[in-house]
Design a protein around this motif. Sequence first.
Motif, PDB file in Angstrom:
ATOM      1  N   GLN A   8       0.808  -1.212   0.000  1.00 32.38           N
ATOM      2  CA  GLN A   8       0.000   0.000   0.000  1.00 32.38           C
ATOM      3  C   GLN A   8       0.846   1.269   0.000  1.00 32.38           C
ATOM      4  O   GLN A   8       0.355   2.329   0.383  1.00 32.38           O
ATOM      5  CB  GLN A   8      -0.915   0.017   1.233  1.00 32.38           C
ATOM      6  N   ARG A   9       2.094   1.182  -0.427  1.00 33.10           N
ATOM      7  CA  ARG A   9       2.923   2.381  -0.489  1.00 33.10           C
ATOM      8  C   ARG A   9       2.635   3.098  -1.806  1.00 33.10           C
ATOM      9  O   ARG A   9       3.048   2.667  -2.875  1.00 33.10           O
ATOM     10  CB  ARG A   9       4.404   2.013  -0.380  1.00 33.10           C
ATOM     11  N   ILE A  10       1.893   4.202  -1.724  1.00 32.94           N
ATOM     12  CA  ILE A  10       1.593   5.028  -2.879  1.00 32.94           C
ATOM     13  C   ILE A  10       2.170   6.411  -2.595  1.00 32.94           C
ATOM     14  O   ILE A  10       2.001   6.952  -1.499  1.00 32.94           O
ATOM     15  CB  ILE A  10       0.078   5.145  -3.131  1.00 32.94           C
ATOM     16  N   SER A  11       2.861   6.988  -3.585  1.00 34.68           N
ATOM     17  CA  SER A  11       3.527   8.269  -3.381  1.00 34.68           C
ATOM     18  C   SER A  11       3.204   9.231  -4.510  1.00 34.68           C
ATOM     19  O   SER A  11       3.020   8.826  -5.656  1.00 34.68           O
ATOM     20  CB  SER A  11       5.055   8.083  -3.322  1.00 34.68           C
ATOM     21  N   VAL A  12       3.164  10.515  -4.151  1.00 37.00           N
ATOM     22  CA  VAL A  12       3.090  11.579  -5.143  1.00 37.00           C
ATOM     23  C   VAL A  12       4.513  12.017  -5.450  1.00 37.00           C
ATOM     24  O   VAL A  12       5.247  12.448  -4.567  1.00 37.00           O
ATOM     25  CB  VAL A  12       2.267  12.769  -4.642  1.00 37.00           C
ATOM     26  N   ALA A  13       4.919  11.901  -6.710  1.00 37.34           N
ATOM     27  CA  ALA A  13       6.306  12.159  -7.084  1.00 37.34           C
ATOM     28  C   ALA A  13       6.696  13.609  -6.844  1.00 37.34           C
ATOM     29  O   ALA A  13       5.870  14.518  -6.974  1.00 37.34           O
ATOM     30  CB  ALA A  13       6.509  11.821  -8.560  1.00 37.34           C
ATOM     31  N   THR A  25      -0.837  20.201   0.739  1.00 37.00           N
ATOM     32  CA  THR A  25      -1.903  20.224   1.740  1.00 37.00           C
ATOM     33  C   THR A  25      -3.269  19.968   1.098  1.00 37.00           C
ATOM     34  O   THR A  25      -4.188  19.452   1.734  1.00 37.00           O
ATOM     35  CB  THR A  25      -1.883  21.557   2.519  1.00 37.00           C
ATOM     36  N   PHE A  26      -3.394  20.300  -0.199  1.00 38.15           N
ATOM     37  CA  PHE A  26      -4.593  19.968  -0.971  1.00 38.15           C
ATOM     38  C   PHE A  26      -4.637  18.480  -1.282  1.00 38.15           C
ATOM     39  O   PHE A  26      -5.665  17.813  -1.102  1.00 38.15           O
ATOM     40  CB  PHE A  26      -4.592  20.801  -2.256  1.00 38.15           C
ATOM     41  N   ALA A  27      -3.510  17.918  -1.719  1.00 39.46           N
ATOM     42  CA  ALA A  27      -3.458  16.496  -2.039  1.00 39.46           C
ATOM     43  C   ALA A  27      -3.831  15.643  -0.830  1.00 39.46           C
ATOM     44  O   ALA A  27      -4.476  14.593  -0.968  1.00 39.46           O
ATOM     45  CB  ALA A  27      -2.066  16.123  -2.540  1.00 39.46           C
ATOM     46  N   GLY A 230       3.326  11.013 -10.670  1.00 38.08           N
ATOM     47  CA  GLY A 230       3.549  12.445 -10.634  1.00 38.08           C
ATOM     48  C   GLY A 230       2.415  13.234 -11.243  1.00 38.08           C
ATOM     49  O   GLY A 230       1.417  13.539 -10.595  1.00 38.08           O
ATOM     50  N   ARG A 231       2.545  13.554 -12.521  1.00 38.27           N
ATOM     51  CA  ARG A 231       1.619  14.494 -13.149  1.00 38.27           C
ATOM     52  C   ARG A 231       0.190  13.998 -13.247  1.00 38.27           C
ATOM     53  O   ARG A 231      -0.743  14.804 -13.280  1.00 38.27           O
ATOM     54  CB  ARG A 231       2.172  14.920 -14.513  1.00 38.27           C
ATOM     55  N   GLU A 232      -0.034  12.707 -13.308  1.00 37.04           N
ATOM     56  CA  GLU A 232      -1.417  12.211 -13.333  1.00 37.04           C
ATOM     57  C   GLU A 232      -2.118  12.530 -12.022  1.00 37.04           C
ATOM     58  O   GLU A 232      -3.286  12.929 -12.012  1.00 37.04           O
ATOM     59  CB  GLU A 232      -1.451  10.714 -13.609  1.00 37.04           C
ATOM     60  N   PHE A 233      -1.429  12.371 -10.896  1.00 31.56           N
ATOM     61  CA  PHE A 233      -2.001  12.776  -9.606  1.00 31.56           C
ATOM     62  C   PHE A 233      -2.237  14.281  -9.573  1.00 31.56           C
ATOM     63  O   PHE A 233      -3.234  14.751  -9.022  1.00 31.56           O
ATOM     64  CB  PHE A 233      -1.062  12.396  -8.460  1.00 31.56           C
ATOM     65  N   TYR A 234      -1.300  15.039 -10.140  1.00 35.43           N
ATOM     66  CA  TYR A 234      -1.409  16.503 -10.089  1.00 35.43           C
ATOM     67  C   TYR A 234      -2.598  16.989 -10.917  1.00 35.43           C
ATOM     68  O   TYR A 234      -3.384  17.825 -10.457  1.00 35.43           O
ATOM     69  CB  TYR A 234      -0.114  17.153 -10.580  1.00 35.43           C
TER      70      TYR A 234
END
Length: 322
Positions: A8-13, A25-27, A230-234
């Motif tokens: 379950q390790r998911i990260s925002v690049a 803080t929004f994410a 990265g950018r898909e999350f953004y």
Amino acid sequence: MTDIITNQRISVAPMIDLTTNHYRTFARLFNPDIYLYTEMISTGAILKGDTTHHLRFFDNEPPLVLQLGGSSPAELAQCAKLGQDYGYTEINLNVGCPSDRVQFNKIGACLMAEAPLVAHCVRAMQDVCDLPITVKHRIGIDHFDSYEFMSDFVGVVAEVGCEHFIVHARIALLNGLSPKENREIPPLRYDDVYRLKQEFPHLFIEINGGIKTLDDIKTHLTQVDGVMIGREFYHNPMLLGQCNELWGRQAPTHQEIFEKLLILLENFEKSGTPLTLVMRHYLGLFQGLAGSRKWRQALSGQKSLSLSQIEQAGRAVLAQNA
């Protein structure tokens, strides 16, 4: 409810000029467990600039990783210790950025050609810091593009005790391609990252590059320990919300996130932060919904913005999709 996935390790690049504290803080509103990363911050900026400006973060951001750019073991050690003192969760060394600017300063992907130096840097940080020290890198650089090159790099760095590697599944071409082109043109080689996990089963291997959907995430988690996006999350932050399924939770609704965003923006406004400065980070909130284009058009490129303007634009989208 679907079965809970073990990995379950998911990260925002980390993304320069994007993963600022106002974005992070929004994410965090979408998911309490996803790891957030700072932008890459050079050791020089921290040690010779406004340290507090670079390292401060909001209370809701952790788990939060400080990504450092540098190649001086002593300077990296100083910055890692500062990161621990400021309350970060982990420290990450950037060995993946292909920018000409950082290469000139011996930062980023060019360091893959100097595995002993990277190991020295990691050891120096470990000696002064109790936090996990991780390394983010490519599968190769330029003509050093074989699996064996990456495997040797990881092996050398792992010998000093680094246990967590985040692997962008593309090589970096350090001459001739822009950073954007280096994210898109070299082919993705996911199998190389899977093979790395098989060769080093005791290491924590996290995969990065070209991952866009929850199904993609689930597929990768059958092969490696974590996924970084990265950018898909953004640009499509609701994907962060969809990841709650991995922890057996439902995704938040757009309505729920919008109400929290209004509170966030109100707090920014009270603190003197111009809403025009931060609003660019939130334009993807309604991605995929009817009216999302009007939301973006109404709130981007404005000389001034009020909270009431933002609320009106958001409620119009929600009403259109009710």
